[in-house]
Write an enzyme that holds these catalytic residues in place. Structure first.
Site, PDB file in Angstrom:
ATOM      1  N   GLY A 142       4.609  -2.530 -12.071  1.00 47.52           N
ATOM      2  CA  GLY A 142       5.460  -2.511 -13.257  1.00 47.52           C
ATOM      3  C   GLY A 142       6.112  -3.860 -13.523  1.00 47.52           C
ATOM      4  N   GLU A 145       3.681  -5.701 -15.467  1.00 49.91           N
ATOM      5  CA  GLU A 145       3.593  -5.050 -16.783  1.00 49.91           C
ATOM      6  C   GLU A 145       4.780  -5.436 -17.672  1.00 49.91           C
ATOM      7  OE1 GLU A 145       3.116  -1.208 -14.932  1.00 49.91           O
ATOM      8  OE2 GLU A 145       1.075  -1.051 -15.727  1.00 49.91           O
TER       9      GLU A 145
HETATM   10  C1  LIG Z   1       4.674   5.600 -19.173  1.00 49.68           C
HETATM   11  C2  LIG Z   1       4.718   5.301 -17.723  1.00 49.68           C
HETATM   12  C3  LIG Z   1       5.429   4.044 -17.365  1.00 49.68           C
HETATM   13  C4  LIG Z   1       5.179   3.682 -15.936  1.00 49.68           C
HETATM   14  C5  LIG Z   1       5.844   2.398 -15.570  1.00 49.68           C
HETATM   15  C6  LIG Z   1       5.508   1.786 -14.259  1.00 49.68           C
HETATM   16  C7  LIG Z   1       4.203   2.126 -13.677  1.00 49.68           C
HETATM   17  C8  LIG Z   1       3.755   1.063 -12.696  1.00 49.68           C
HETATM   18  O1  LIG Z   1       2.506   0.630 -13.145  1.00 49.68           O
HETATM   19  C9  LIG Z   1       3.680   1.649 -11.299  1.00 49.68           C
HETATM   20  C10 LIG Z   1       4.225   0.743 -10.245  1.00 49.68           C
HETATM   21  O2  LIG Z   1       4.860  -0.257 -10.483  1.00 49.68           O
HETATM   22  S1  LIG Z   1       3.918   1.266  -8.628  1.00 49.68           S
HETATM   23  C11 LIG Z   1       4.632  -0.035  -7.632  1.00 49.68           C
HETATM   24  C12 LIG Z   1       3.733  -1.227  -7.565  1.00 49.68           C
HETATM   25  N1  LIG Z   1       4.314  -2.244  -6.683  1.00 49.68           N
HETATM   26  C13 LIG Z   1       3.934  -2.373  -5.411  1.00 49.68           C
HETATM   27  O3  LIG Z   1       3.092  -1.649  -4.917  1.00 49.68           O
HETATM   28  C14 LIG Z   1       4.617  -3.469  -4.654  1.00 49.68           C
HETATM   29  C15 LIG Z   1       5.152  -2.944  -3.341  1.00 49.68           C
HETATM   30  N2  LIG Z   1       5.849  -3.972  -2.592  1.00 49.68           N
HETATM   31  C16 LIG Z   1       5.212  -4.898  -1.856  1.00 49.68           C
HETATM   32  O4  LIG Z   1       4.007  -5.008  -1.833  1.00 49.68           O
HETATM   33  C17 LIG Z   1       6.066  -5.807  -1.008  1.00 49.68           C
HETATM   34  O5  LIG Z   1       7.302  -5.161  -0.786  1.00 49.68           O
HETATM   35  C18 LIG Z   1       6.330  -7.185  -1.629  1.00 49.68           C
HETATM   36  C19 LIG Z   1       4.995  -7.970  -1.660  1.00 49.68           C
HETATM   37  C20 LIG Z   1       6.903  -7.086  -3.038  1.00 49.68           C
HETATM   38  C21 LIG Z   1       7.355  -7.953  -0.777  1.00 49.68           C
HETATM   39  O6  LIG Z   1       6.926  -7.982   0.544  1.00 49.68           O
HETATM   40  P1  LIG Z   1       7.887  -8.517   1.694  1.00 49.68           P
HETATM   41  O7  LIG Z   1       8.443  -9.837   1.269  1.00 49.68           O
HETATM   42  O8  LIG Z   1       7.122  -8.434   2.957  1.00 49.68           O
HETATM   43  O9  LIG Z   1       9.113  -7.497   1.705  1.00 49.68           O
HETATM   44  P2  LIG Z   1       9.104  -5.946   2.098  1.00 49.68           P
HETATM   45  O10 LIG Z   1       9.730  -5.786   3.430  1.00 49.68           O
HETATM   46  O11 LIG Z   1       7.758  -5.304   1.889  1.00 49.68           O
HETATM   47  O12 LIG Z   1      10.081  -5.368   0.957  1.00 49.68           O
HETATM   48  C22 LIG Z   1      11.491  -5.509   1.027  1.00 49.68           C
HETATM   49  C23 LIG Z   1      12.131  -4.187   0.719  1.00 49.68           C
HETATM   50  O13 LIG Z   1      11.842  -3.837  -0.638  1.00 49.68           O
HETATM   51  C24 LIG Z   1      11.232  -2.567  -0.708  1.00 49.68           C
HETATM   52  N3  LIG Z   1      10.302  -2.532  -1.831  1.00 49.68           N
HETATM   53  C25 LIG Z   1       9.458  -3.492  -2.246  1.00 49.68           C
HETATM   54  N4  LIG Z   1       8.783  -3.089  -3.327  1.00 49.68           N
HETATM   55  C26 LIG Z   1       9.234  -1.843  -3.597  1.00 49.68           C
HETATM   56  C27 LIG Z   1       8.917  -0.896  -4.622  1.00 49.68           C
HETATM   57  N5  LIG Z   1       8.025  -1.164  -5.587  1.00 49.68           N
HETATM   58  N6  LIG Z   1       9.545   0.282  -4.614  1.00 49.68           N
HETATM   59  C28 LIG Z   1      10.450   0.565  -3.652  1.00 49.68           C
HETATM   60  N7  LIG Z   1      10.788  -0.287  -2.680  1.00 49.68           N
HETATM   61  C29 LIG Z   1      10.174  -1.473  -2.654  1.00 49.68           C
HETATM   62  C30 LIG Z   1      10.532  -2.422   0.640  1.00 49.68           C
HETATM   63  O14 LIG Z   1      10.258  -1.064   0.906  1.00 49.68           O
HETATM   64  C31 LIG Z   1      11.560  -3.034   1.554  1.00 49.68           C
HETATM   65  O15 LIG Z   1      12.607  -2.087   1.753  1.00 49.68           O
HETATM   66  P3  LIG Z   1      13.267  -1.847   3.195  1.00 49.68           P
HETATM   67  O16 LIG Z   1      14.207  -0.714   2.942  1.00 49.68           O
HETATM   68  O17 LIG Z   1      13.931  -3.165   3.498  1.00 49.68           O
HETATM   69  O18 LIG Z   1      12.116  -1.544   4.117  1.00 49.68           O
END
Ligand SMILES: CCCCCCC[C@H](O)CC(=O)SCCNC(=O)CCNC(=O)[C@H](O)C(C)(C)COP(=O)([O-])OP(=O)([O-])OC[C@H]1O[C@@H](n2cnc3c(N)ncnc32)[C@H](O)[C@@H]1OP(=O)([O-])[O-]
Length: 225
Positions: A76, A79
């Site tokens: 997102g 996006e």
């Molecule tokens: C009409 C409909 C509209 C729909 C709209 C939106 C739809 C969209 O297309 C769907 C999405 O976005 S799906 C999402 C797509 N996005 C992804 O899949 C990205 C997922 N994230 C990652 O890949 C990695 O966290 C990063 C590469 C961003 C950073 O890596 P790094 O530097 O090693 O750091 P780290 O240790 O990994 O993270 C630090 C803390 O942040 C937390 N956190 C992070 N992102 C989070 C999230 N989205 N959520 C929650 N939490 C999230 C993480 O858990 C951790 O928390 P803790 O409590 O400390 O453990």
């Protein structure tokens, strides 16, 4: 997103505002929808309540919105950047649609705007592998307009916004709407739409002022009307 949309709505109505720059931190522009919030949800909840549909509200704004992207713009986050009118990136920025890696697909334009921006081959690769691309790859592919050193990104983006603000606000809005129409319309319709807008600029004082200033070799004094 509710707060951002409310602010953007206010800026759209504020005659003192010509363009808007949105940014995140140096680590991340945005990491996407909150996975922890989404985990327990059922289909009936998300369908009935139009889950996250309000995100797209920002695409209704008339004034130009620039995304200054440092760090991660994932899911997102990517996006939202694509809902903006211009994307500038810090040199370490990363753009990706990793939804596939968590068992879902992009929901706010990642399969549509991204494909229109960079073409099917690269968009399909990003959406199917979930692997991000670098700022340099994003610029080469046409997703990003320009790259700046991370610590200069916001200032440089504001400079570009200020350059836009030197022009007539009403004409800038018409120009934005015309370019955006090319995403929605077939060429023949888009060209008709553009020519109507071009003719409409002749109904503004700013068109006369702009051309008059050029002929008189002076700076224009736009009144936004
Ligand atoms: C009409 C409909 C509209 C729909 C709209 C939106 C739809 C969209 O297309 C769907 C999405 O976005 S799906 C999402 C797509 N996005 C992804 O899949 C990205 C997922 N994230 C990652 O890949 C990695 O966290 C990063 C590469 C961003 C950073 O890596 P790094 O530097 O090693 O750091 P780290 O240790 O990994 O993270 C630090 C803390 O942040 C937390 N956190 C992070 N992102 C989070 C999230 N989205 N959520 C929650 N939490 C999230 C993480 O858990 C951790 O928390 P803790 O409590 O400390 O453990």
């Amino acid at each position: 997103m509710c707060e951002l949309n409310a602010a953007l709505k206010d800026f759209d109505l504020d005659p003192e505002v010509g363009a808007v720059v949105i940014t995140g931190s140096e680590r991340a522009f945005a990491a996407g929808a909150d996975i922890k919030e989404m985990l327990p949800k059922e289909y009936s909840d998300v369908y009935k309540n139009n889950f996250l549909m309000h995100w797209a509200e920002m695409t209704n704004r008339k004034k130009p919105i620039i995304a200054a992207v440092n760090g991660y713009a994932l899911g997102g986050g990517c996006e939202v950047a694509m809902m903006c009118d211009i994307i500038y990136a810090g040199e370490k920025a990363k753009f990706g649609q990793p939804e596939i890696t968590i068992g879902t697909i992009p929901g706010a334009g990642g399969s549509q705007r991204l494909t229109k921006a960079i073409g099917k081959a690269k968009a399909m690769e990003m959406v199917l592998t979930g692997d991000p691309i670098t700022a340099q790859e994003a610029e080469k592919a046409g997703l990003v307009a320009r790259i700046y050193p991370a610590d200069q990104l916001v200032d440089e983006s504001i400079k570009k916004a200020e350059r836009i603000c030197q022009h007539s606000k009403i004409i800038v809005q018409m120009a934005k709407e015309a370019v955006n129409a090319s995403f929605e319309m077939p060429l023949r319709e888009g060209l008709k739409f553009e020519s109507r807008f071009f003719h409409q600029t002749f109904a503004t004082g700013d068109r006369k002022e702009g051309m008059g200033a050029f002929v008189e070799k002076r700076a224009p004094d736009f009144k936004d009307e």
